[in-house]
Design a protein around this motif. Structure first.
Motif, mmCIF file in Angstrom:
data_model
loop_
_atom_site.group_PDB
_atom_site.id
_atom_site.type_symbol
_atom_site.label_atom_id
_atom_site.label_comp_id
_atom_site.label_asym_id
_atom_site.label_seq_id
_atom_site.Cartn_x
_atom_site.Cartn_y
_atom_site.Cartn_z
ATOM 1 N N HIS A 44 11.120 47.666 -45.301
ATOM 2 C CA HIS A 44 10.826 48.688 -44.286
ATOM 3 C C HIS A 44 9.858 48.143 -43.233
ATOM 4 O O HIS A 44 8.994 48.879 -42.726
ATOM 5 C CB HIS A 44 10.263 49.959 -44.928
ATOM 6 N N CYS A 45 9.983 46.851 -42.932
ATOM 7 C CA CYS A 45 9.123 46.217 -41.935
ATOM 8 C C CYS A 45 9.592 46.592 -40.532
ATOM 9 O O CYS A 45 10.788 46.801 -40.311
ATOM 10 C CB CYS A 45 9.164 44.690 -42.090
ATOM 11 N N PRO A 46 8.670 46.678 -39.558
ATOM 12 C CA PRO A 46 9.079 46.943 -38.166
ATOM 13 C C PRO A 46 10.039 45.888 -37.639
ATOM 14 O O PRO A 46 10.903 46.155 -36.827
ATOM 15 C CB PRO A 46 7.754 46.925 -37.398
ATOM 16 N N LYS A 47 9.867 44.645 -38.120
ATOM 17 C CA LYS A 47 10.730 43.538 -37.723
ATOM 18 C C LYS A 47 11.206 42.827 -38.977
ATOM 19 O O LYS A 47 10.476 42.727 -39.956
ATOM 20 C CB LYS A 47 9.947 42.568 -36.825
ATOM 21 N N ASP A 48 12.441 42.320 -38.949
ATOM 22 C CA ASP A 48 13.004 41.615 -40.102
ATOM 23 C C ASP A 48 12.940 42.474 -41.358
ATOM 24 O O ASP A 48 12.343 42.104 -42.374
ATOM 25 C CB ASP A 48 12.265 40.285 -40.342
ATOM 26 N N PRO A 331 -2.457 41.784 -32.912
ATOM 27 C CA PRO A 331 -1.701 43.037 -32.945
ATOM 28 C C PRO A 331 -0.374 42.878 -32.225
ATOM 29 O O PRO A 331 -0.265 42.146 -31.250
ATOM 30 C CB PRO A 331 -2.631 44.021 -32.219
ATOM 31 N N ALA A 332 0.657 43.571 -32.739
ATOM 32 C CA ALA A 332 1.985 43.526 -32.130
ATOM 33 C C ALA A 332 2.550 44.937 -32.121
ATOM 34 O O ALA A 332 2.167 45.764 -32.946
ATOM 35 C CB ALA A 332 2.894 42.581 -32.909
ATOM 36 N N PRO A 333 3.455 45.233 -31.167
ATOM 37 C CA PRO A 333 4.021 46.579 -31.078
ATOM 38 C C PRO A 333 4.677 46.985 -32.392
ATOM 39 O O PRO A 333 5.477 46.245 -32.956
ATOM 40 C CB PRO A 333 5.062 46.428 -29.949
ATOM 41 N N GLY A 334 4.338 48.176 -32.875
ATOM 42 C CA GLY A 334 4.933 48.680 -34.101
ATOM 43 C C GLY A 334 4.393 48.056 -35.375
ATOM 44 O O GLY A 334 4.845 48.389 -36.464
ATOM 45 N N LYS A 335 3.441 47.168 -35.257
ATOM 46 C CA LYS A 335 2.893 46.471 -36.418
ATOM 47 C C LYS A 335 1.422 46.832 -36.561
ATOM 48 O O LYS A 335 0.667 46.783 -35.602
ATOM 49 C CB LYS A 335 3.043 44.960 -36.219
#
Length: 559
Positions: A44-48, A331-335
């Motif tokens: 359920h990660c924002p990416k990958d 920091p990264a978007p959605g993370k």
């Protein structure tokens, strides 16, 4: 003459007809996983957003449709370690579901990693009795006798007649949760198993839960190994490497990608050619299956879904993907923003930060942040702290230390005053800030065996003799020690000891203090503290000494 010519032609025809059978190669498809660490569903990660037992099952079924037969293996660490998300009950359920799902997928063998013994060897042994696939390890043995606890290897005969020897091994550097078992040297034990089966098989595969660099060392040290499937090391890619004639292919973090090797085996043994694949378990492999229903039986998953907590679970880091670049910590978007807390066991300031600061920060920012705690008593974690300090220009730090984005806060006072402001600032910064990550050479150096120890030693090597001597001298000016010895000598005088006897007693006292400090320097008390029974023994000693002191105090008042 005519007969000779006809006979020659006939023999040539027979040889040409038979030659394909002599040169025939056999094919083998290996599908393997490892380091799942209890991850039942996709991350359920924002990416990958990869991984999960259900997706793994669907992928394996797809491969089985294309290939007549596969060899399905796991390199180890199926179970998770203890952390705030996994208590004993949760790990017990997780073990049942993970092993049952693997059984249903048709695994052929599983190597035992150190986390698989988290609930003890008896628990794992009992679980294995209901499994169709064997648990193997060539170097987990009894301490009291020269005997292995698990089977060291299995030999499987494929439908095409190919005989495959599969050996399990873990790294002796890893600590297992057992009082009666220990991990023997991996090279020596694998060499024994290879010697025992090499003449009986066409192919030798080692399930090496030892890390990529150690797998390279093993391949160079032990001849006769055709393939090493390497775990316990989050390699950047699953692309195989070769050490001599040995193919080495790593697993991926939390089994979110599945490895595949398609081999061609020569008739006399040995790999003539190979192809590889690394398949991310993405939504393509989503689907309703019995495995999914099985995974949903996990009580903790239901509880979390029902309660939907506001605060974020704090992670306790023991072994995880290394913090290697500045970008990893940005920091990264959605993370969520990573708040890295470095502490030491027994550190009073660390405990006060844990008690007084972090709960309020978690409550305020919720799922915008994730707090990860690192015990610097583990050399790998200390090395990460030192590397990040160097990266952000804040060398020479001390615990408690918190690193947020590019900001480093050291000491209880600075953390209490500045953590909230630093988090606010980091959350407001754009994610595309220019970063200055470590070089590729730094990353390679960090991943090599002993790199953490070398990094730690390099910091202490920077201390001059004068610095060490001065620190030792100042530490020796201990008011408590002076008070104690003055009281001790006064007591001896009162009792009636002669001068020579007092000098002898004082000398022994001084020597005892020196030995105690020396042992502390060697880390002997750190080792004792890591023992499970130490805390109980320390508590008992404190109670006894406290009781004696209280009684003596009462007697002194009465007197």
């Amino acid at each position: 003459m005519k007969k000779i010519i006809l006979t020659s032609i006939f023999l040539a025809f027979l040889i040409s007809f038979a030659s394909p059978s002599f040169a025939e190669t056999k094919k083998l498809t290996i599908v393997f996983t490892g380091d799942a660490r209890g991850e039942l569903e996709n991350c359920h990660c924002p990416k990958d957003d990869f991984g999960g037992l259900e997706r793994r099952s669907n992928y394996i079924n797809e491969v089985k449709k294309d290939v007549d037969e596969i060899l399905l293996l796991d390199v180890g660490d199926v179970l998770p370690l203890f952390n705030p998300e996994f208590n004993r009950q949760a790990i017990t359920y997780d073990a049942f579901i993970s092993l049952k799902a693997m059984d249903m997928m048709g695994y052929d063998a599983m190597n035992v990693g150190e986390s698989d013994l988290i609930l003890g060897e008896k628990f794992l042994q009992e679980k294995s009795q209901s499994l169709k696939f064997p648990l193997i390890s060539s170097n987990i043995a009894y301490k009291s006798k020269n005997e292995l606890f698990f089977k060291p290897y299995v030999i499987k005969t494929m439908k095409n007649g190919l005989r495959v020897g599969i050996i399990g091994v873990t790294n002796e550097r890893y600590i297992i949760n057992s009082k009666s078992l220990d991990v023997a040297p991996n090279r020596e034990m694998v060499a024994r198993s290879v010697k025992a089966i090499r003449s009986h098989v066409d192919l030798v595969i080692v399930l090496g839960h030892i890390g990529v660099p150690y797998s390279m060392d093993l391949a160079n040290a032990v001849s006769g190994i055709d393939v090493i499937l390497s775990g316990h090391w989050d390699a950047e890619t699953q692309e195989p490497t070769k050490a001599g004639n040995t193919i080495i292919m790593p697993t991926k973090y939390h089994a979110r990608k599945v490895g595949r090797l398609d081999l061609e085996i020569e008739s006399e043994g040995g790999v003539s050619s190979y192809e590889w694949q690394s398949t991310p378990l993405d939504e393509k492999y989503e689907g309703d299956s019995f495995i999914k229903k099985l995974a949903l039986k996990m009580p903790s998953a239901k509880k979390q879904e029902r309660e939907k907590p506001v605060t974020i679970t704090r992670k306790v880091i023991q072994e995880k993907k290394s913090i290697l670049t500045e970008a990893d910590n940005m920091p990264a978007p959605g993370k969520p923003l990573r708040v890295l807390v470095f502490y030491a066991v027994g550190c009073r300031s660390c405990m006060e930060v844990e008690r007084d600061v972090l709960p309020g920060i978690e409550q305020k920012y919720g799922d915008k942040i994730v707090i990860e705690t690192y015990n610097i008593g583990i050399s790998r974690n200390y090395a990460q702290m030192v590397r990040l300090e160097k990266l952000y220009g804040a060398e020479g730090g001390y615990v408690p230390e918190i690193i947020v984005s590019r900001y480093v806060l050291m000491g209880e006072k600075e953390i209490k005053a500045g953590l909230d402001k630093v988090i606010e600032k980091a959350l407001s910064e754009p994610s595309d800030l220019k970063t200055s990550g470590l070089t590729k050479e730094d990353v390679v150096a960090y991943q090599s065996p002993g790199a953490a120890d070398s990094l730690i030693l390099s910091r202490f090597a920077s201390f001059s003799v004068f610095t060490v001597g001065t620190a030792g001298f100042l530490d020796g000016l201990n008011p408590c020690a002076f008070t104690t010895i003055v009281f001790f000598i006064s007591f001896l005088t009162f009792v009636g000891y002669r001068k020579r006897e007092m000098i002898m007693a004082g000398s022994f006292f001084t020597i005892a203090v020196f030995i105690a400090y020396f042992l502390i320097g060697l880390g002997i008390f750190k080792s004792l503290r890591s023992m499970s029974a130490f805390s109980y023994a320390a508590l008992a000693i404190n109670i006894i000494i406290g009781s004696v002191a209280f009684i003596l105090g009462i007697l002194n008042v009465v007197d």
